[in-house]
Structure formats: structure tokens, C-alpha cells
Motif scaffolding. Structure first.
Motif, PDB file in Angstrom:
ATOM      1  N   THR A 181      -0.679  -3.752  -3.857  1.00 23.54           N
ATOM      2  CA  THR A 181      -2.021  -4.644  -3.490  1.00 23.54           C
ATOM      3  C   THR A 181      -1.633  -5.491  -2.309  1.00 23.54           C
ATOM      4  OG1 THR A 181      -2.066  -5.139  -5.990  1.00 23.54           O
ATOM      5  CG2 THR A 181      -2.997  -6.682  -4.327  1.00 23.54           C
ATOM      6  N   VAL A 182      -2.691  -5.499  -1.466  1.00 22.53           N
ATOM      7  CA  VAL A 182      -2.787  -6.337  -0.211  1.00 22.53           C
ATOM      8  C   VAL A 182      -3.628  -7.457  -0.417  1.00 22.53           C
ATOM      9  CG1 VAL A 182      -2.849  -6.475   2.350  1.00 22.53           C
ATOM     10  CG2 VAL A 182      -1.841  -4.283   1.002  1.00 22.53           C
ATOM     11  N   ASP A 183      -3.425  -8.817  -0.179  1.00 18.91           N
ATOM     12  CA  ASP A 183      -4.235  -9.932  -0.441  1.00 18.91           C
ATOM     13  C   ASP A 183      -4.607 -10.149   1.148  1.00 18.91           C
ATOM     14  OD1 ASP A 183      -5.652 -12.231  -0.797  1.00 18.91           O
ATOM     15  OD2 ASP A 183      -4.163 -13.038  -2.119  1.00 18.91           O
ATOM     16  N   THR A 184      -5.503  -9.689   1.352  1.00 18.31           N
ATOM     17  CA  THR A 184      -6.337  -9.718   2.908  1.00 18.31           C
ATOM     18  C   THR A 184      -6.603 -11.601   3.183  1.00 18.31           C
ATOM     19  OG1 THR A 184      -8.420  -9.090   2.587  1.00 18.31           O
ATOM     20  CG2 THR A 184      -6.566  -7.439   3.403  1.00 18.31           C
ATOM     21  N   GLY A 185      -7.396 -11.926   2.052  1.00 21.28           N
ATOM     22  CA  GLY A 185      -7.483 -13.291   1.998  1.00 21.28           C
ATOM     23  C   GLY A 185      -6.437 -14.157   2.321  1.00 21.28           C
ATOM     24  N   LEU A 186      -5.379 -13.896   1.632  1.00 20.32           N
ATOM     25  CA  LEU A 186      -4.072 -14.737   1.890  1.00 20.32           C
ATOM     26  C   LEU A 186      -3.521 -14.492   3.143  1.00 20.32           C
ATOM     27  CD1 LEU A 186      -1.852 -16.687   0.670  1.00 20.32           C
ATOM     28  CD2 LEU A 186      -0.822 -14.527  -0.043  1.00 20.32           C
ATOM     29  N   ILE A 187      -3.596 -13.294   3.742  1.00 23.20           N
ATOM     30  CA  ILE A 187      -3.175 -12.987   4.900  1.00 23.20           C
ATOM     31  C   ILE A 187      -4.083 -13.803   6.167  1.00 23.20           C
ATOM     32  CG2 ILE A 187      -3.049 -11.488   6.922  1.00 23.20           C
ATOM     33  CD1 ILE A 187      -2.433  -9.416   4.766  1.00 23.20           C
ATOM     34  N   ARG A 188      -5.299 -14.043   5.887  1.00 18.52           N
ATOM     35  CA  ARG A 188      -6.279 -14.747   6.615  1.00 18.52           C
ATOM     36  C   ARG A 188      -5.974 -16.209   6.661  1.00 18.52           C
ATOM     37  NH1 ARG A 188      -9.130 -11.429   9.509  1.00 18.52           N
ATOM     38  NH2 ARG A 188      -9.848  -9.150   8.531  1.00 18.52           N
ATOM     39  N   ASP A 189      -5.826 -16.600   5.176  1.00 18.30           N
ATOM     40  CA  ASP A 189      -5.529 -18.120   5.411  1.00 18.30           C
ATOM     41  C   ASP A 189      -4.252 -18.292   5.886  1.00 18.30           C
ATOM     42  OD1 ASP A 189      -7.822 -18.277   3.620  1.00 18.30           O
ATOM     43  OD2 ASP A 189      -6.500 -18.241   1.834  1.00 18.30           O
ATOM     44  N   THR A 190      -3.098 -17.604   5.812  1.00 15.81           N
ATOM     45  CA  THR A 190      -1.826 -17.757   6.602  1.00 15.81           C
ATOM     46  C   THR A 190      -2.036 -17.903   7.884  1.00 15.81           C
ATOM     47  OG1 THR A 190      -0.551 -16.763   4.871  1.00 15.81           O
ATOM     48  CG2 THR A 190       0.569 -17.090   6.828  1.00 15.81           C
ATOM     49  N   THR A 191      -2.994 -16.843   8.507  1.00 10.76           N
ATOM     50  CA  THR A 191      -3.116 -17.085  10.038  1.00 10.76           C
ATOM     51  C   THR A 191      -3.747 -18.339  10.501  1.00 10.76           C
ATOM     52  OG1 THR A 191      -5.053 -15.763   9.818  1.00 10.76           O
ATOM     53  CG2 THR A 191      -2.962 -14.307  10.283  1.00 10.76           C
TER      54      THR A 191
END
Length: 103
Positions: A7-17
Motif C-alpha cells: 500500500t502506498v498512501d500518496t496523500g500522506l506523502i503529499r501531506d509530508t511534503t
């Protein structure tokens, strides 16, 4: 994106950036030159130490800011690529080319 294997949570990645961008702004908006504090200290060794620290911190802060910029770019690129991969896989499963056209 979720598959049977990972699973890749791209929303979490974008929030982190986005959070990294806030941190970078704080670094970049910090007072650029704190060596003036050494100007008001009457003790010569302490004044010189403050100025050296200020100069060293400015250099280190710039390094942190550059590293944050790199991490931010990598995070965005990862999220973009995973989302594109997911869209391409969904289009292939539907028998389209990703634009809704059968391919």
C-alpha cells in the motif's frame, strides 16, 4: 494505492511534503545574520565565539534548507509516479489507454 502486495498512501506523502515546505520556510525566514549579537558583547572572546556560531549556523541552515528542498521534490515525484502507475494499471485493466479510449 493498494495492491495485494503493498500500500502506498500518496496523500500522506503529499501531506509530508507540504509539512517540509513549512519547515523550509521557517529556516529560510530565520534571521539571516545573527552575528550582530557579537557586536554588543563587550568580552572579545565571547563576541568572536558568537559571531563564529552565527556564521556556522547560517551555513548549516542553508544546508538543511537545500536538503529539505531535495526531500520535498523526491516526495512529490514518488507520489506522482505511484499515482500515474495506478492510473495506467486501472486503464490497462479496463482495456483503455488512460484517456478513456479503447486501446
Amino acid at each position: 494505492m493498494t495492491t495485494d502486495q503493498f500500500t502506498v498512501d500518496t496523500g500522506l506523502i503529499r501531506d509530508t511534503t507540504a509539512n517540509l515546505a513549512v519547515i523550509k520556510a521557517e529556516f529560510d525566514d530565520a534571521e539571516q545574520n545573527t552575528s550582530s549579537a557579537g557586536d554588543v558583547v563587550p568580552h572579545e572572546l565571547l563576541a568572536r565565539t558568537l559571531q563564529e556560531f552565527a556564521t556556522g549556523w547560517d551555513t548549516r541552515r542553508r544546508e538543511f534548507s537545500e536538503a529539505i528542498t531535495t526531500l520535498n521534490g523526491l516526495g512529490t515525484a514518488i507520489a506522482d509516479q505511484v499515482e500515474q502507475w495506478e492510473a495506467d494499471a486501472a486503464a490497462a485493466a479496463e482495456g483503455t489507454d488512460g484517456n478513456g479510449d479503447e486501446g
